[in-house]
Design a protein around this motif. Sequence first.
Motif, PDB file in Angstrom:
ATOM      1  N   HIS A  94       0.863  -1.166   0.000  1.00  0.00           N
ATOM      2  CA  HIS A  94       0.000   0.000   0.000  1.00  0.00           C
ATOM      3  C   HIS A  94       0.908   1.226   0.000  1.00  0.00           C
ATOM      4  O   HIS A  94       1.912   1.261   0.713  1.00  0.00           O
ATOM      5  N   LEU A  95       0.549   2.185  -0.779  1.00  0.00           N
ATOM      6  CA  LEU A  95       1.348   3.402  -0.887  1.00  0.00           C
ATOM      7  C   LEU A  95       0.719   4.457  -0.007  1.00  0.00           C
ATOM      8  O   LEU A  95      -0.408   4.877  -0.225  1.00  0.00           O
ATOM      9  N   SER A  96       1.461   4.887   1.012  1.00  0.00           N
ATOM     10  CA  SER A  96       0.931   5.851   1.969  1.00  0.00           C
ATOM     11  C   SER A  96       1.216   7.260   1.493  1.00  0.00           C
ATOM     12  O   SER A  96       2.342   7.599   1.173  1.00  0.00           O
ATOM     13  N   THR A  97       0.180   8.077   1.436  1.00  0.00           N
ATOM     14  CA  THR A  97       0.362   9.478   1.058  1.00  0.00           C
ATOM     15  C   THR A  97      -0.129  10.328   2.207  1.00  0.00           C
ATOM     16  O   THR A  97      -1.269  10.755   2.260  1.00  0.00           O
ATOM     17  N   GLY A  98       0.756  10.560   3.190  1.00  0.00           N
ATOM     18  CA  GLY A  98       0.348  11.258   4.391  1.00  0.00           C
ATOM     19  C   GLY A  98      -0.627  10.392   5.152  1.00  0.00           C
ATOM     20  O   GLY A  98      -0.347   9.252   5.465  1.00  0.00           O
ATOM     21  N   SER A  99      -1.831  10.922   5.440  1.00  0.00           N
ATOM     22  CA  SER A  99      -2.824  10.155   6.167  1.00  0.00           C
ATOM     23  C   SER A  99      -3.619   9.246   5.241  1.00  0.00           C
ATOM     24  O   SER A  99      -4.326   8.353   5.687  1.00  0.00           O
ATOM     25  N   GLU A 100      -3.515   9.460   3.925  1.00  0.00           N
ATOM     26  CA  GLU A 100      -4.276   8.673   2.963  1.00  0.00           C
ATOM     27  C   GLU A 100      -3.481   7.441   2.558  1.00  0.00           C
ATOM     28  O   GLU A 100      -2.288   7.492   2.307  1.00  0.00           O
ATOM     29  N   VAL A 101      -4.127   6.290   2.504  1.00  0.00           N
ATOM     30  CA  VAL A 101      -3.492   5.077   2.014  1.00  0.00           C
ATOM     31  C   VAL A 101      -4.284   4.582   0.820  1.00  0.00           C
ATOM     32  O   VAL A 101      -5.501   4.400   0.890  1.00  0.00           O
ATOM     33  N   ILE A 102      -3.591   4.414  -0.311  1.00  0.00           N
ATOM     34  CA  ILE A 102      -4.278   3.950  -1.516  1.00  0.00           C
ATOM     35  C   ILE A 102      -3.637   2.653  -1.969  1.00  0.00           C
ATOM     36  O   ILE A 102      -2.463   2.389  -1.716  1.00  0.00           O
ATOM     37  N   SER A 103      -4.389   1.815  -2.645  1.00  0.00           N
ATOM     38  CA  SER A 103      -3.852   0.580  -3.197  1.00  0.00           C
ATOM     39  C   SER A 103      -3.081   0.916  -4.468  1.00  0.00           C
ATOM     40  O   SER A 103      -3.580   1.587  -5.352  1.00  0.00           O
ATOM     41  N   ASP A 104      -1.840   0.430  -4.560  1.00  0.00           N
ATOM     42  CA  ASP A 104      -1.022   0.741  -5.729  1.00  0.00           C
ATOM     43  C   ASP A 104       0.009  -0.362  -5.878  1.00  0.00           C
ATOM     44  O   ASP A 104       0.053  -1.312  -5.101  1.00  0.00           O
ATOM     45  N   GLN A 105       0.867  -0.226  -6.871  1.00  0.00           N
ATOM     46  CA  GLN A 105       1.898  -1.219  -7.111  1.00  0.00           C
ATOM     47  C   GLN A 105       3.077  -1.068  -6.163  1.00  0.00           C
ATOM     48  O   GLN A 105       4.011  -1.849  -6.216  1.00  0.00           O
ATOM     49  N   GLY A 106       3.056  -0.051  -5.304  1.00  0.00           N
ATOM     50  CA  GLY A 106       4.113   0.096  -4.314  1.00  0.00           C
ATOM     51  C   GLY A 106       5.473   0.246  -4.941  1.00  0.00           C
ATOM     52  O   GLY A 106       5.723   1.132  -5.750  1.00  0.00           O
ATOM     53  N   ALA A 107       6.400  -0.653  -4.590  1.00  0.00           N
ATOM     54  CA  ALA A 107       7.773  -0.546  -5.053  1.00  0.00           C
ATOM     55  C   ALA A 107       7.888  -0.713  -6.563  1.00  0.00           C
ATOM     56  O   ALA A 107       8.779  -0.138  -7.181  1.00  0.00           O
ATOM     57  N   ALA A 108       7.017  -1.503  -7.166  1.00  0.00           N
ATOM     58  CA  ALA A 108       7.052  -1.627  -8.629  1.00  0.00           C
ATOM     59  C   ALA A 108       6.732  -0.292  -9.282  1.00  0.00           C
ATOM     60  O   ALA A 108       7.370   0.111 -10.252  1.00  0.00           O
ATOM     61  N   TRP A 109       5.731   0.402  -8.744  1.00  0.00           N
ATOM     62  CA  TRP A 109       5.417   1.749  -9.223  1.00  0.00           C
ATOM     63  C   TRP A 109       6.612   2.665  -9.025  1.00  0.00           C
ATOM     64  O   TRP A 109       6.997   3.418  -9.934  1.00  0.00           O
ATOM     65  N   ALA A 110       7.225   2.615  -7.841  1.00  0.00           N
ATOM     66  CA  ALA A 110       8.359   3.488  -7.550  1.00  0.00           C
ATOM     67  C   ALA A 110       9.523   3.201  -8.476  1.00  0.00           C
ATOM     68  O   ALA A 110      10.187   4.123  -8.969  1.00  0.00           O
ATOM     69  N   PHE A 111       9.788   1.918  -8.736  1.00  0.00           N
ATOM     70  CA  PHE A 111      10.876   1.565  -9.643  1.00  0.00           C
ATOM     71  C   PHE A 111      10.643   2.166 -11.023  1.00  0.00           C
ATOM     72  O   PHE A 111      11.544   2.749 -11.632  1.00  0.00           O
ATOM     73  N   ARG A 112       9.438   2.025 -11.543  1.00  0.00           N
ATOM     74  CA  ARG A 112       9.136   2.591 -12.858  1.00  0.00           C
ATOM     75  C   ARG A 112       9.289   4.110 -12.853  1.00  0.00           C
ATOM     76  O   ARG A 112       9.782   4.708 -13.829  1.00  0.00           O
ATOM     77  N   GLU A 113       8.851   4.737 -11.767  1.00  0.00           N
ATOM     78  CA  GLU A 113       8.970   6.191 -11.670  1.00  0.00           C
ATOM     79  C   GLU A 113      10.435   6.625 -11.644  1.00  0.00           C
ATOM     80  O   GLU A 113      10.827   7.586 -12.318  1.00  0.00           O
ATOM     81  N   TYR A 114      11.255   5.935 -10.880  1.00  0.00           N
ATOM     82  CA  TYR A 114      12.681   6.263 -10.850  1.00  0.00           C
ATOM     83  C   TYR A 114      13.302   6.088 -12.241  1.00  0.00           C
ATOM     84  O   TYR A 114      14.101   6.920 -12.688  1.00  0.00           O
TER      85      TYR A 114
END
Length: 318
Positions: free
Chosen positions: A11-31
């Motif tokens: 789960h990708l935490s955005t401050g107090s909001e938690v949304i379902s996402d690809q997590g580290a896979a998303w981050a890897f693609r973004e990097y």
Amino acid sequence: MGLGQGAWSHHLSTGSEVISDQGAAWAFREYESVRHRLPALRRQAEFVRADTLDAIADRFDVFLLDAFGVLNIGETAIPGVVDRVNGLRARGKQVMVVTNAAGYPSSVLHARYERLGYSFATEDVVSSRMALLRGLETHPELKWGMAAQPKFGREELPDGADFLEDDAAAYAGAEGFLMFGASAWSEPRQALLEQALKDSPRQVLVGNPDLVAPVENGLSREPGHYAHRLANATGIEPVFFGKPFPAIFDMARERIRPGVPDERVLMVGDTLHTDILGGNAAGFRTALIAGYGFFDGEDPAAAIAESGIIPDFILDRP
């Protein structure tokens, strides 16, 4: 196990909001999508696997440790690392923290490390906040608007700078922008800043280039995520001061004991695109932690092969 499977699905935490996402896979693609803004690798390597830092300690005199994912996950110390740090020091090694935690004043960082059981002196900690503040010393004085957490007060922050919250006038009136932390940031504030930059282009200086950081319940979005989005939307290229960029490593190098060659300095972190790429670009050796943080116990070999960012060592844990 491929990207988007197993530990890659957080789960990708955005401050107090938690949304379902690809997590580290998303981050890897973004990097990978922002590689054109990141430093170039200085040299290629072939990684060696080891258990912990103790297994390779004889090869190095200085250890530069990332914080999140190496010393702690959120507000919890990683088991065994306090003893590991103390053991390295007992063997005569210099151990420093090199962290992108630009959102925290130095006093808060030191209090956290002490609370977690670590005993780092002031000179043992180099943060990207410090690197940005040093950069401001040679920068023209401007009326800055800041992405920062007001609850930490104004410790170390530039005189006359304003916290950016929900008033569009503050964005319009700023002469430049500083991004320290993202814990108080939001999509509406991002939209205000983007529009302000489109209306009147200004500099954006970023203390924390991280896209994400590991916390207890997943990954938090960090200033780098928002800064790269601004660049894509406005064409204004941010100036980054934390890992993997040179400014923070230049500060760390000033504190390394005289006479220690670069090949005897080890940068230890959990993220390929910040810790490992940055350490490599600075000329140091590197060790990737696979058991905690970004990879969270998964084999990083596929990500290493895809990115071409190769650490000297892969460690199961710090």
